[in-house]
Design a protein around this motif. Sequence first.
Motif, PDB file in Angstrom:
ATOM      1  N   TYR A 273      24.058  49.541  59.677  1.00 51.73           N
ATOM      2  CA  TYR A 273      23.678  48.413  59.849  1.00 51.73           C
ATOM      3  C   TYR A 273      22.308  48.284  60.370  1.00 51.73           C
ATOM      4  CZ  TYR A 273      28.059  45.685  59.869  1.00 51.73           C
ATOM      5  OH  TYR A 273      29.299  45.050  59.344  1.00 51.73           O
ATOM      6  N   SER A 274      21.504  49.524  60.271  1.00 45.32           N
ATOM      7  CA  SER A 274      20.119  49.772  60.746  1.00 45.32           C
ATOM      8  C   SER A 274      19.223  49.378  59.759  1.00 45.32           C
ATOM      9  CB  SER A 274      20.037  51.413  61.010  1.00 45.32           C
ATOM     10  OG  SER A 274      20.141  52.003  59.908  1.00 45.32           O
ATOM     11  N   TYR A 275      19.040  48.095  59.535  1.00 47.31           N
ATOM     12  CA  TYR A 275      18.035  47.426  58.685  1.00 47.31           C
ATOM     13  C   TYR A 275      16.901  46.559  59.552  1.00 47.31           C
ATOM     14  CZ  TYR A 275      20.337  49.253  54.573  1.00 47.31           C
ATOM     15  OH  TYR A 275      20.690  49.881  53.746  1.00 47.31           O
ATOM     16  N   LYS A 276      15.748  46.251  59.134  1.00 51.41           N
ATOM     17  CA  LYS A 276      14.872  45.601  59.861  1.00 51.41           C
ATOM     18  C   LYS A 276      14.589  44.576  58.736  1.00 51.41           C
ATOM     19  CE  LYS A 276      13.141  49.671  62.201  1.00 51.41           C
ATOM     20  NZ  LYS A 276      11.888  50.286  62.593  1.00 51.41           N
ATOM     21  N   ILE A 277      14.436  43.144  59.161  1.00 49.44           N
ATOM     22  CA  ILE A 277      14.126  42.057  58.554  1.00 49.44           C
ATOM     23  C   ILE A 277      12.975  41.618  58.843  1.00 49.44           C
ATOM     24  CG2 ILE A 277      14.961  39.859  57.686  1.00 49.44           C
ATOM     25  CD1 ILE A 277      17.698  40.768  58.447  1.00 49.44           C
TER      26      ILE A 277
ATOM     27  N   CYS B  64      22.943  42.434  57.079  1.00 50.85           N
ATOM     28  CA  CYS B  64      22.506  43.405  55.933  1.00 50.85           C
ATOM     29  C   CYS B  64      23.104  44.837  56.355  1.00 50.85           C
ATOM     30  CB  CYS B  64      20.856  43.418  55.776  1.00 50.85           C
ATOM     31  SG  CYS B  64      20.530  44.662  54.471  1.00 50.85           S
ATOM     32  N   PHE B  65      23.817  45.515  55.471  1.00 48.85           N
ATOM     33  CA  PHE B  65      24.587  46.655  55.908  1.00 48.85           C
ATOM     34  C   PHE B  65      24.881  47.391  54.353  1.00 48.85           C
ATOM     35  CE2 PHE B  65      27.790  43.403  55.795  1.00 48.85           C
ATOM     36  CZ  PHE B  65      28.762  44.174  54.851  1.00 48.85           C
TER      37      PHE B  65
ATOM     38  N   THR C 176      25.107  45.156  51.133  1.00 48.04           N
ATOM     39  CA  THR C 176      25.498  43.751  51.340  1.00 48.04           C
ATOM     40  C   THR C 176      24.353  43.023  52.197  1.00 48.04           C
ATOM     41  OG1 THR C 176      27.827  44.451  51.125  1.00 48.04           O
ATOM     42  CG2 THR C 176      27.182  42.210  51.946  1.00 48.04           C
ATOM     43  N   ILE C 177      24.021  41.969  51.483  1.00 55.71           N
ATOM     44  CA  ILE C 177      22.890  41.001  52.153  1.00 55.71           C
ATOM     45  C   ILE C 177      23.490  39.980  52.003  1.00 55.71           C
ATOM     46  CG2 ILE C 177      20.443  40.022  51.883  1.00 55.71           C
ATOM     47  CD1 ILE C 177      19.856  42.620  50.352  1.00 55.71           C
ATOM     48  N   GLN C 178      23.911  39.104  53.272  1.00 55.48           N
ATOM     49  CA  GLN C 178      24.460  37.808  53.470  1.00 55.48           C
ATOM     50  C   GLN C 178      23.606  36.873  53.868  1.00 55.48           C
ATOM     51  OE1 GLN C 178      28.273  38.290  55.434  1.00 55.48           O
ATOM     52  NE2 GLN C 178      28.323  36.114  56.053  1.00 55.48           N
ATOM     53  N   LEU C 179      23.096  35.763  53.219  1.00 55.54           N
ATOM     54  CA  LEU C 179      22.256  34.708  53.483  1.00 55.54           C
ATOM     55  C   LEU C 179      23.124  33.624  54.530  1.00 55.54           C
ATOM     56  CD1 LEU C 179      20.090  34.257  50.579  1.00 55.54           C
ATOM     57  CD2 LEU C 179      19.599  35.657  52.389  1.00 55.54           C
TER      58      LEU C 179
END
Length: 232
Positions: free
Chosen positions: A151-155, A165-166, A173-176
Amino acid sequence: MKKSIFIVLLAVAAILGAVDGPILRVDVKAGEAEGVIAVSTRMGIATAFEFPASEKIRDMILGDPKFWVAESNGRVGVVRQLKPGVKTSLFIFTNRDVLYTFLLGESDAEGVVKVKIENTGAEKIFEGEQKINEKTAEEGKEEERRQRANYSYKIKDKHYKIDACFDDGIITTIQLDPKTQIKPAVFLSREKDKLEQVKYTEEDGVYKVHYVLQKNEYFILKEGKKVSVIGV
């Protein structure tokens, strides 16, 4: 003896579509077999019990195994009478947890060559249960992927609200936000102001991107001038 009956089973299974003798059709519309089904038999004639492709025989039990023999390959069961004038009960239990009860014996009627089970209503019930089980299994796999995910993503530049986002090492997977009306396209960026096509699918605001970001790479969610950036 068992070997000879097995040979009979294979022979009957091979000609089920072309038997000339009487066929007894049993339609189990509610998915349950109620009562005792009488089947007329004859010495020297094997009687086959055929089930739909989705229903398998788990067990066949004869009330009189001394003067009757039975064999099954899962789809078709075959029973043969060894002594005239002897009746027997037959119980067939299937993978649908349905117990079929038959009474076999000679009568004035012509011997039945095949008993064909037709579950017109039960087929729909069983197909519905299969779809539910498949959906539950897929949901379980998705939850397992989430638990093992990175899950280590930066938006950045949050024009689009991204709930999660993971990645699982293969798919990102990107969940809006479910309220998002206009769904953006997803691009891959390795260099400034340069966008590359990336393979993905989208359903109800959930994107499955067939790529996992490396250092200095970004996913660009873009629709017109609206842009959101995802990095690691």
